[in-house]
Design an enzyme around this catalytic site. Structure first.
Site, mmCIF file in Angstrom:
data_model
loop_
_atom_site.group_PDB
_atom_site.id
_atom_site.type_symbol
_atom_site.label_atom_id
_atom_site.label_comp_id
_atom_site.label_asym_id
_atom_site.label_seq_id
_atom_site.Cartn_x
_atom_site.Cartn_y
_atom_site.Cartn_z
ATOM 1 N N GLU A 122 -8.291 -8.046 -1.322
ATOM 2 C CA GLU A 122 -7.195 -7.309 -0.688
ATOM 3 C C GLU A 122 -7.377 -7.210 0.824
ATOM 4 O O GLU A 122 -8.469 -6.905 1.304
ATOM 5 C CB GLU A 122 -7.148 -5.908 -1.307
ATOM 6 C CG GLU A 122 -5.942 -5.092 -0.940
ATOM 7 C CD GLU A 122 -5.865 -3.837 -1.800
ATOM 8 O OE1 GLU A 122 -5.438 -2.795 -1.268
ATOM 9 O OE2 GLU A 122 -6.244 -3.889 -2.993
ATOM 10 N N GLU A 154 -2.568 1.539 -9.189
ATOM 11 C CA GLU A 154 -3.834 2.000 -8.620
ATOM 12 C C GLU A 154 -4.039 3.474 -8.971
ATOM 13 O O GLU A 154 -3.223 4.325 -8.597
ATOM 14 C CB GLU A 154 -3.861 1.838 -7.099
ATOM 15 C CG GLU A 154 -5.167 2.350 -6.495
ATOM 16 C CD GLU A 154 -5.275 2.151 -5.003
ATOM 17 O OE1 GLU A 154 -6.360 1.802 -4.520
ATOM 18 O OE2 GLU A 154 -4.251 2.352 -4.297
ATOM 19 N N HIS A 165 0.057 1.281 -4.649
ATOM 20 C CA HIS A 165 -0.971 1.848 -3.775
ATOM 21 C C HIS A 165 -0.775 3.363 -3.718
ATOM 22 O O HIS A 165 0.285 3.851 -3.306
ATOM 23 C CB HIS A 165 -0.841 1.246 -2.371
ATOM 24 C CG HIS A 165 -1.868 1.744 -1.401
ATOM 25 N ND1 HIS A 165 -1.556 2.545 -0.321
ATOM 26 C CD2 HIS A 165 -3.199 1.537 -1.348
ATOM 27 C CE1 HIS A 165 -2.657 2.806 0.363
ATOM 28 N NE2 HIS A 165 -3.666 2.220 -0.241
ATOM 29 N N ASP A 216 3.301 0.421 -1.418
ATOM 30 C CA ASP A 216 3.004 1.817 -1.103
ATOM 31 C C ASP A 216 4.351 2.510 -0.959
ATOM 32 O O ASP A 216 5.120 2.198 -0.048
ATOM 33 C CB ASP A 216 2.198 1.888 0.196
ATOM 34 C CG ASP A 216 1.836 3.295 0.606
ATOM 35 O OD1 ASP A 216 2.778 4.102 0.801
ATOM 36 O OD2 ASP A 216 0.645 3.603 0.763
ATOM 37 N N ASP A 243 -11.576 -4.857 -1.737
ATOM 38 C CA ASP A 243 -10.670 -4.544 -0.631
ATOM 39 C C ASP A 243 -11.483 -4.525 0.661
ATOM 40 O O ASP A 243 -12.405 -3.733 0.811
ATOM 41 C CB ASP A 243 -10.030 -3.176 -0.887
ATOM 42 C CG ASP A 243 -8.978 -2.806 0.141
ATOM 43 O OD1 ASP A 243 -8.790 -3.555 1.120
ATOM 44 O OD2 ASP A 243 -8.336 -1.755 -0.035
ATOM 45 N N ASN A 250 -10.035 -3.934 3.619
ATOM 46 C CA ASN A 250 -9.375 -3.014 4.547
ATOM 47 C C ASN A 250 -9.188 -3.603 5.951
ATOM 48 O O ASN A 250 -9.451 -2.951 6.964
ATOM 49 C CB ASN A 250 -10.116 -1.679 4.638
ATOM 50 C CG ASN A 250 -9.913 -0.817 3.409
ATOM 51 O OD1 ASN A 250 -10.874 -0.528 2.695
ATOM 52 N ND2 ASN A 250 -8.685 -0.418 3.136
ATOM 53 N N LYS A 274 -11.413 -1.593 -8.681
ATOM 54 C CA LYS A 274 -11.429 -2.109 -7.313
ATOM 55 C C LYS A 274 -12.437 -1.318 -6.494
ATOM 56 O O LYS A 274 -12.519 -0.099 -6.598
ATOM 57 C CB LYS A 274 -10.049 -2.007 -6.661
ATOM 58 C CG LYS A 274 -9.985 -2.601 -5.245
ATOM 59 C CD LYS A 274 -8.571 -2.556 -4.685
ATOM 60 C CE LYS A 274 -8.197 -1.173 -4.214
ATOM 61 N NZ LYS A 274 -6.802 -1.128 -3.688
#
Length: 358
Positions: free
Chosen positions: A220, A316, A296, A269, A194, A196, A163
């Site tokens: 993502e 990840e 995460h 997460d 990603d 973000n 990623k």
């Protein structure tokens, strides 16, 4: 014998990140961590850490862990009981943000206590076995030349998926970054990107459409993490799978996102979903909704949790705490190897902790 919480200690550190972590929102040059040690009445000590992105909130998070820990001294050390107690104390504040992280950190340390007391790895305590957990290499750098160098280093660990963060400039730059990653890891590797949370919904749809020929594993958080309706619009308009979840504060936010059909994948997460206790509540819901679950950060404890998650997908591999751990997560042939030793796998390198104390 009933055991109780004897003490909760929190220590702030600024651990090295080499290379630094770059995102479309800025660079994280060091890892601000709160190291948590929970001791119980029978002398067992459990460990956990929290990563808070910026040193500005490190004192506040350290203080919050300390104060919440003091509130449960003398009470049962059962993780679910402690988590329920702390959430009840903060009910009028609706515990999210730093409060959820602090509760999660204490929860993780208490599960470490349970595993150590039982003489079992956390994964075995949870009913799993310490088999390797398939991971993907998560890059820290964003510039194409830096991506090539970092990706070649990660490729030596045998990953089959990677990623990279994009969105710092326009579409042309996104393509350049993806091309650099493909050049480094080869045509057969699976790639994810990603954003973000940086794109407005219309631009996210346009950008993902334009990247359709890249055959990405997922895109993502293309827009604001709290915009479930916006992500649902994006998901309905594109063919590339949408990955959400690292920003969910607990299973209630996860459930709201799932009800909105906002994404195709779920990413937990452990510090935001509610620690080990919150993860164990959330995982069956994601499975029932047909969402593959990835992790995460937190590779040590996330590996144990993914091993008992029914719809587990990928871990990840981006270890922000390696600089203060005695035995950081180990990767063999693209999978994180779980140690068959008591606990969650978190042990401090005390010399490094002293060196990087904030």
């Amino acid at each position: 014998m009933t055991t109780t919480v004897r003490s909760v200690h929190a220590r702030p550190v600024l651990a090295p990140l080499d290379p630094p972590l770059q995102t479309a929102s800025g660079e994280v040059p060091t890892a601000p961590l709160v190291l948590i040690d929970v001791e119980t009445s029978d002398g067992v000590v459990g460990h956990a850490y929290l990563f808070c992105y910026t040193p500005m909130v490190l004192p506040a998070l350290t203080s919050l862990v300390t104060e919440l820990g003091a509130a449960v001294v003398g009470t049962s050390d059962a993780p679910r009981a402690v988590e329920a107690d702390l959430r009840a104390r903060l009910r009028l504040l609706r515990p999210q943000g730093l409060a959820t992280m602090a509760i999660s950190g204490i929860d993780m340390a208490l599960w470490d206590v349970l595993a150590r007391r039982a003489g079992l790895p956390l994964v075995r305590l949870l009913g799993g076995s310490p088999e390797p957990v398939r991971a993907y290499g998560s890059l820290r750098r964003m510039a194409p030349d830096d991506v090539r160098v970092e990706a070649r280093e990660l490729a030596r660990l045998g990953f089959g998926a990677y990623k990279v963060k994009v969105g710092s400039a326009g579409l042309a730059r996104d393509r350049e970054v993806i091309a650099a990653l493909r050049e480094a890891v080869g045509p057969d590797a699976e790639l994810a990107v990603d954003f973000n949370q940086t794109l407005p919904v219309p631009e996210a749809i346009r950008r993902i459409h334009a990247l359709a020929d890249e055959d990405l594993l997922w895109v993502e958080e293309p827009t604001r993490a709290d915009d479930a309706a916006g992500h649902a619009r994006i998901r309905a308009a594109v063919s590339t799978p949408i990955q959400l979840g690292e920003s969910w504060w607990g299973e209630d936010e996860m459930t709201a996102s799932l009800r909105a059909d906002a994404g195709d994948h779920a990413m937990f997460d452990v510090a935001r979903i509610g620690g080990v206790t919150g993860w164990l509540r959330a995982a069956p819901v994601a499975h029932a909704c047909g969402r593959p679950v990835s992790s995460h950060f937190w590779p040590e404890i996330s590996a144990a949790l993914l091993a008992v998650t029914p719809s587990a997908f990928l871990l990840e591999y981006l270890d922000v705490a390696a600089g203060v751990l005695r035995s950081p997560a180990r990767v063999v042939d693209g999978s994180v190897v779980l140690a068959d030793e008591p606990g969650s796998g978190v042990e401090w390198d005390e010399d490094a902790v002293d060196r990087y104390r904030a």
